[in-house]
Design a protein around this motif. Structure first.
Motif, PDB file in Angstrom:
ATOM      1  N   CYS A   1     111.830  12.387  41.545  1.00 58.63           N
ATOM      2  CA  CYS A   1     112.234  13.084  42.767  1.00 58.63           C
ATOM      3  C   CYS A   1     111.241  14.181  43.092  1.00 58.63           C
TER       4      CYS A   1
ATOM      5  N   TYR B   1     117.533  12.678  42.400  1.00 60.69           N
ATOM      6  CA  TYR B   1     117.737  12.507  40.964  1.00 60.69           C
ATOM      7  C   TYR B   1     117.560  13.850  40.255  1.00 60.69           C
TER       8      TYR B   1
ATOM      9  N   ASP C   1     125.426  11.610  33.279  1.00 64.20           N
ATOM     10  CA  ASP C   1     124.453  12.401  34.036  1.00 64.20           C
ATOM     11  C   ASP C   1     125.091  13.622  34.697  1.00 64.20           C
TER      12      ASP C   1
END
Length: 215
Positions: A103, A137, A211
């Motif tokens: 990203c 991300y 995550d």
């Protein structure tokens, strides 16, 4: 367990090649090694809460927030865009920028379909309701910093956080055949402090969340 090293199928020339992204990551790691006090993967957040003027996140009063809706991933962010943000009831009040292997957010807050962003919105009729679209991300070593910078600005009393995220049906663990499951379907996890009605069944074991949503 000792695994014998293998270089099958990899020659020296191919092993030595580096892409520009690899070189940039290597430079950032070197900076971090020789200058540990400097966070080379720092997350920057800019709030524009008062009359559109930028506000430093460490200088102002904590945000009074009653409800915080967080959409993580492209599918969840697109859901908010289609069913919630498609009106003039919301205003952009913040943008979060970060850099990692997957990203690279730019310096503008204008969102395009090809951009990866983390934007914060405020409900005009009720400024205590905030919404975040995180379609970029967030790497593992940046997740705690993300939480610290976002939630560190908010008052925690009576704060209700709703997190929307998605995962592939193939990752869903069930005794049923995934071919017979309706797709998409919705499951929920909640803390013991959440006392309101849940609009869908709870997520069964042994399924887990990963995550940034898990953090």
């Amino acid at each position: 367990v000792v695994v014998a090293p293998s270089r099958a199928g990899v020659d020296d020339e191919e092993w030595a090649e580096e892409t520009p992204e690899d070189q940039e990551i290597r430079r950032e790691l070197e900076k971090k090694r020789y200058r540990p006090h400097r966070a080379s993967r720092e997350i920057d957040i800019l709030w524009t809460l008062k009359s559109g003027a930028p506000a430093e996140d460490s200088a102002d009063e904590p945000l009074v927030c009653s409800k915080f809706i967080l959409a993580i991933g492209h599918n969840a962010a697109a859901f908010l865009s289609s069913f919630i943000l498609d009106s003039v009831c919301w205003e952009v009040v913040g943008v979060l920028k970060l850099w990692n292997e997957w990203c690279r957010t730019s310096n503008t807050t204008n969102v395009l379909s090809t951009d990866s962003f983390c934007l914060f919105y405020r409900l005009i009729s009720d400024p205590t309701v905030l919404l975040c679209q995180c379609s970029c991300y967030v790497a593992e070593d940046q997740q705690f910093q993300w939480l610290e910078k976002v939630f560190g600005r908010m008052r925690k009393e009576s704060l209700q956080v709703t997190i929307l995220s998605t995962c592939p049906v193939a990752d869903y663990k069930t005794q049923e055949s995934t071919l017979t499951l309706p797709s998409p379907f919705l499951k929920a996890l909640k803390t013991k402090e959440f006392k309101e009605h849940i609009c869908c069944p709870l997520l069964e074991q042994p399924n887990i969340v990963r995550d940034l949503p898990a953090a």
